[in-house]
Design an enzyme around this catalytic site. Structure first.
Site, mmCIF file in Angstrom:
data_model
loop_
_atom_site.group_PDB
_atom_site.id
_atom_site.type_symbol
_atom_site.label_atom_id
_atom_site.label_comp_id
_atom_site.label_asym_id
_atom_site.label_seq_id
_atom_site.Cartn_x
_atom_site.Cartn_y
_atom_site.Cartn_z
ATOM 1 N N CYS A 11 0.825 -1.198 0.000
ATOM 2 C CA CYS A 11 0.000 0.000 0.000
ATOM 3 C C CYS A 11 0.860 1.248 0.000
ATOM 4 O O CYS A 11 1.893 1.308 0.650
ATOM 5 C CB CYS A 11 -1.012 -0.023 1.136
ATOM 6 S SG CYS A 11 -0.431 0.676 2.662
ATOM 7 N N CYS A 14 1.506 2.932 3.266
ATOM 8 C CA CYS A 14 2.496 2.261 4.110
ATOM 9 C C CYS A 14 3.904 2.660 3.679
ATOM 10 O O CYS A 14 4.802 2.794 4.504
ATOM 11 C CB CYS A 14 2.386 0.748 3.993
ATOM 12 S SG CYS A 14 0.722 0.141 4.155
ATOM 13 N N ASP A 438 25.048 28.307 -23.457
ATOM 14 C CA ASP A 438 26.400 28.304 -23.958
ATOM 15 C C ASP A 438 26.258 28.471 -25.471
ATOM 16 O O ASP A 438 25.192 28.228 -26.018
ATOM 17 C CB ASP A 438 27.018 26.949 -23.599
ATOM 18 C CG ASP A 438 28.442 26.831 -24.047
ATOM 19 O OD1 ASP A 438 29.181 27.800 -23.843
ATOM 20 O OD2 ASP A 438 28.806 25.777 -24.581
ATOM 21 N N ASP A 628 26.703 22.112 -23.573
ATOM 22 C CA ASP A 628 26.991 20.791 -24.121
ATOM 23 C C ASP A 628 27.895 19.969 -23.212
ATOM 24 O O ASP A 628 28.305 18.880 -23.546
ATOM 25 C CB ASP A 628 27.591 20.903 -25.523
ATOM 26 C CG ASP A 628 28.863 21.746 -25.527
ATOM 27 O OD1 ASP A 628 29.274 22.208 -24.448
ATOM 28 O OD2 ASP A 628 29.438 21.938 -26.613
ATOM 29 N N ASP A 632 31.744 23.467 -19.620
ATOM 30 C CA ASP A 632 30.758 24.226 -18.873
ATOM 31 C C ASP A 632 30.092 23.436 -17.743
ATOM 32 O O ASP A 632 29.080 23.861 -17.192
ATOM 33 C CB ASP A 632 29.716 24.864 -19.802
ATOM 34 C CG ASP A 632 29.107 23.854 -20.754
ATOM 35 O OD1 ASP A 632 29.197 22.659 -20.453
ATOM 36 O OD2 ASP A 632 28.553 24.271 -21.772
HETATM 37 P P1 ADP Z 1 31.909 28.618 -25.939
HETATM 38 O O1 ADP Z 1 31.587 29.579 -24.864
HETATM 39 O O2 ADP Z 1 31.606 29.180 -27.292
HETATM 40 O O3 ADP Z 1 31.279 27.284 -25.757
HETATM 41 P P2 ADP Z 1 34.530 27.790 -24.934
HETATM 42 O O4 ADP Z 1 34.366 28.340 -23.567
HETATM 43 O O5 ADP Z 1 34.600 26.315 -25.084
HETATM 44 O O6 ADP Z 1 33.481 28.385 -25.988
HETATM 45 O O7 ADP Z 1 35.838 28.402 -25.545
HETATM 46 C C1 ADP Z 1 36.014 29.784 -25.639
HETATM 47 C C2 ADP Z 1 37.079 30.161 -26.611
HETATM 48 O O8 ADP Z 1 38.322 29.596 -26.217
HETATM 49 C C3 ADP Z 1 36.845 29.668 -28.008
HETATM 50 O O9 ADP Z 1 36.050 30.549 -28.753
HETATM 51 C C4 ADP Z 1 38.258 29.590 -28.564
HETATM 52 O O10 ADP Z 1 38.679 30.861 -28.971
HETATM 53 C C5 ADP Z 1 39.065 29.180 -27.353
HETATM 54 N N1 ADP Z 1 39.262 27.728 -27.298
HETATM 55 C C6 ADP Z 1 38.752 26.907 -26.393
HETATM 56 N N2 ADP Z 1 39.118 25.632 -26.631
HETATM 57 C C7 ADP Z 1 39.879 25.670 -27.745
HETATM 58 C C8 ADP Z 1 40.559 24.676 -28.521
HETATM 59 N N3 ADP Z 1 40.519 23.392 -28.220
HETATM 60 N N4 ADP Z 1 41.249 25.089 -29.588
HETATM 61 C C9 ADP Z 1 41.291 26.395 -29.932
HETATM 62 N N5 ADP Z 1 40.668 27.364 -29.250
HETATM 63 C C10 ADP Z 1 39.980 27.031 -28.178
HETATM 64 MG MG MG Z 2 31.226 25.298 -24.937
#
Ligand code: ADP
Ligand code: MG
Length: 733
Positions: A11, A14, A438, A628, A632
């Site tokens: 139940c 319960c 994002d 994604d 983040d």
């Molecule tokens: P968003 O906020 O668009 O999801 P991220 O926080 O992942 O982007 O990254 C922010 C910025 O840092 C990107 O726009 C790029 O300029 C740089 N960046 C991050 N990771 C990479 C990578 N693996 N190779 C080259 N640039 C990168």
């Molecule tokens: Mg990102």
């Protein structure tokens, strides 16, 4: 440490009482008794987990002798994949002293309530399931004979016989529960009401009430079982077997027995049992069970396949890349099965309410029997009316239907590829004011195309090759896109140690030299100041330790459904749409304008995103973050509600988020909100409806208009209707 058991309890009320009692045990951090999912989940400190669990199990049998708790085979863990339960070492069976003729069931005379009281072949026999209906039939016949054909002593004898036949199990349970001091027990209250009616000269009424009650409970049980099964069916993506390939022979084994590196065969029409890489074969996979979208995905040699998809056309040989416990399907199932733990406020309210409801109604009954009689002396009449109250004293309709509504809402969402980790998140989803996004992979597709390459030495191809090599270890959409843009297979042996800095870029040893690829910030860290780039788009600078090598401008496209999704969200009353991105200001500006976002913040580091989120949370309102899961996760955790997109393949996202969208279609966001709101609306309807009818019957009973019959019918009827209504949450247009 946390552990779940399978629970068999008859139940819902319960279950609520059990949870309450167990939560008071010393050492228990949290306890969740889930009537709908039939589980008990305990969290307690690691050090004395075993003792606490032992004490919890002991206490459970004390409080609810009919409850049985089994060691459950977990899906994700190392056990087999079958859904079955094996009995717990401590057989917490019932102690009613009656013969035990089920495998691990007990026979306390309430066979109709035992869902798991199976015989050897795993099924209840027809007689066991229908015993109650037979009893009810015989009782009804005795009732007719006694009331219509006979008089005097023979009539009374036949009626008493009928009464005992239909109610002996309720009487036994009531007796046992009084022994344990539980007077507000529905068995006891039904006993008092029916015997009371008979003593006051209305034998037929007493029997009829018990008859209706028992039959009603039986149907209610069946309805809950059926709903439970159909909701669970919605979420069932569990693979049953895998075809293991060893030296050219195929054996069918449980997916849990397959090890990483083994080869398996997947024939057309079969479910992909484990994650892996295609060795040979060409086929298309249907991801509908995971994403809700029937988009076939073509795979051939070298492609990865995800467990839970259905193989549509060709036969595939697949090398398994993760054990069953680590597979996508096991992770999803684990999440779905644990979704009972985060109870909605509405559910918690119902549990608290049900604790006071029964005593209050009983108090009302006592007052009704005594107070008016003191004035008019009509003791018999007022007592009769008071007994009607006792029949309505069980809050069952509420206690079953509200959790069932949430469960069916969660089921409906999962059917659409929206995994909700608990009813409380459904509630938050329904009340959102602000949605924060994002950019890359969330609002945009995350697959960049190269728009221009500027190499300092003029060798564009070599610059792209260097960039692709340096990025070869990263999963960031930018990295993947650069590898794709390079097009040719990469010689990974040229790449040594690699590291990625979130929000900046990557550093990798290529041909023995450190190569940097990233944004302005990364260059500034190196003491380099490349000329500002005038072209629109995301810029990836490439440098050696002390020398600037050039840049690649890449651009991403907005997801086709993003604009429509933003429109729908606004229409749904989410007025604040915010984008947080690490990308450059011009890129962010362009996207925000295209999507008509209310605000955006660019050039943020992951930690800036967290502080922005905190500022937004501070401004009040319910705020969700949708990302994604790449870079983040901290923001996902921080928001009131974290929503991860495109989770097929990303573990980080599945773990950090509260709501997981299996694919990356932004239109799933307004859909999720619609499902959540509908579920909440149905839950509320059930509460208002059940309480309203009960109140009405109480009132009519007090006025002498409603008799006990009507009270039982109303009580059982409300529960049945509420269960049916709960099932509506499963259907979505
Ligand atoms: P968003 O906020 O668009 O999801 P991220 O926080 O992942 O982007 O990254 C922010 C910025 O840092 C990107 O726009 C790029 O300029 C740089 N960046 C991050 N990771 C990479 C990578 N693996 N190779 C080259 N640039 C990168
Ligand atoms: Mg990102």
């Amino acid at each position: 440490m946390k552990k779940s058991w399978a629970l068999d309890i008859d139940c819902p009320n319960c279950a609520a009482k059990l949870e309450d009692a167990l939560s008071r045990l010393p050492g228990v951090e949290t306890i969740n008794v889930d009537y709908v999912r039939k589980t008990v989940t305990l969290t307690a400190p690691d050090a004395d987990f075993d003792q606490v669990a032992e004490a919890m199990l002991r206490k459970a049998v004390q409080v609810e002798p009919d409850a049985r708790i089994f060691e459950a085979e977990s899906t994700s863990a190392h056990g087999a994949a079958s859904a079955g339960h094996k009995p717990h070492n401590h057989e917490h069976g019932c102690d009613c002293g009656h013969g035990h003729h089920h495998e691990h069931g007990c026979d306390c005379g309430n066979e109709h309530n035992h869902h798991h009281g199976h015989t050897e072949d795993g099924k209840d026999s027809w007689l066991q399931t229908h015993a109650l209906l037979l009893r009810a039939g015989v009782t009804a016949a005795l009732l007719l004979i006694g009331a219509l054909l006979l008089d005097g002593v023979p009539a009374t004898a036949v009626l008493v016989l009928g009464y005992l036949l239909i109610s002996y199990d309720v009487l036994l349970k009531a007796g046992r529960n009084i022994g344990r001091g539980q007077i507000f027990d529905e068995n006891f209250l039904m006993t008092v009401a029916s015997i009371g009616a008979m003593l006051m000269g209305d034998c037929a009424e007493g029997i009829a009430v018990m008859l209706l009650y028992q039959v009603g409970e039986w149907f209610q049980d069946k309805a809950v079982d059926k709903s439970r099964a159909s909701i669970a069916g919605l979420m069932d993506i569990r693979p049953d077997y895998a075809n293991l390939l060893t030296d050219g022979t195929v054996t069918q084994v449980s997916p849990a027995q397959v090890r990483v590196g083994d080869s398996i065969l997947i024939k057309p029409g079969e479910k992909v049992p484990l994650d892996g890489l295609v060795l040979t074969g060409v086929s298309s996979l249907n991801t509908v069970a995971l994403t809700g979208e029937a988009l076939p995905r073509d795979v051939s040699e070298g492609d990865s396949v995800i467990s839970g998809c259905v193989n549509l056309s060709g036969t595939l040989t697949v090398r398994v890349t993760s054990a069953y416990g680590e597979s996508t399907v096991a992770k999803i199932l684990d999440l779905v099965e644990n979704s009972g733990a985060a109870k909605a406020q509405t559910e918690r309210f119902i549990t608290r309410f049900s604790r006071v409801y029964t005593p209050l109604v009983c108090l009302g009954a006592a007052l009704l029997a005594v107070v008016p009689s003191l004035f008019d002396g009509q003791w018999l009449e007022w007592t009769r009316r008071a007994l009607t109250f006792l029949v309505i004293s069980c809050p069952c309709a509420l206690v079953i239907s509200v959790p069932l509504t949430f469960f069916s809402g969660i089921g409906a969402a999962s059917r659409k590829g929206i995994l909700v980790k608990g009813a409380s998140y459904l509630e938050t989803l329904a009340h959102l004011d602000t949605m924060v996004f994002d950019k890359t992979g969330t609002l945009t597709q995350g697959s960049f195309t190269v728009t221009s390459i500027q190499a300092a030495d003029g060798d564009q191809d070599r610059l792209l090759e260097l960039a692709a090599l340096a990025e070869s270890y990263s999963d960031h959409p930018i990295s993947k896109s650069l590898q794709a843009a390079y097009g040719k297979p990469l010689d990974i042996s040229r790449v040594g140690q690699a590291e990625e800095t979130a929000g900046r870029g990557v550093k990798a040893m290529v041909d023995g030299e450190a190569i940097y690829a990233g944004n302005d910030r990364l260059m500034a860290d190196l003491g380099l100041a490349p000329a500002p780039c005038q072209e629109p788009g995301t810029v990836v600078h490439i440098a050696r330790k002390d020398r600037y090598l050039g840049h690649i401008v890449i651009s991403d496209v907005i997801k086709p459904n993003a604009a429509a999704a933003m429109g729908d969200l606004k229409a749904a009353g989410i007025h604040r749409l915010v984008m947080l991105t690490g990308d450059r200001q011009p890129v962010a500006e362009h996207i925000a304008a295209k999507l008509a976002l209310t605000e955006f913040h660019a050039e943020l580091l992951p930690e800036d995103k967290v502080s922005r989120m905190e500022a937004l949370l501070h401004e009040g309102g319910k705020t969700a973050f949708c990302g994604d899961g790449i870079n983040d996760a901290p923001v996902l955790r921080r928001a009131d509600l974290g929503i991860a997109m495109g989770a097929l393949g990303s573990d980080a996202a599945i773990e950090a988020a509260d709501v997981v969208l299996m694919d990356d279609d932004p239109l799933k966001l307004p859909l999720a909100i619609r499902i959540a709101r509908r579920t909440l609306r149905i839950a509320r309807q059930n509460i208002v409806f059940a309480l309203g009818i009960k109140l009405l019957v109480l009132l009519l009973g007090a006025l002498g208009i409603a008799n006990m019959w009507l009270a039982v019918v109303a009580d059982v009827g409300v529960a049945m209707l509420a269960i049916l209504n709960a099932m509506r949450a499963m259907r979505i247009r």
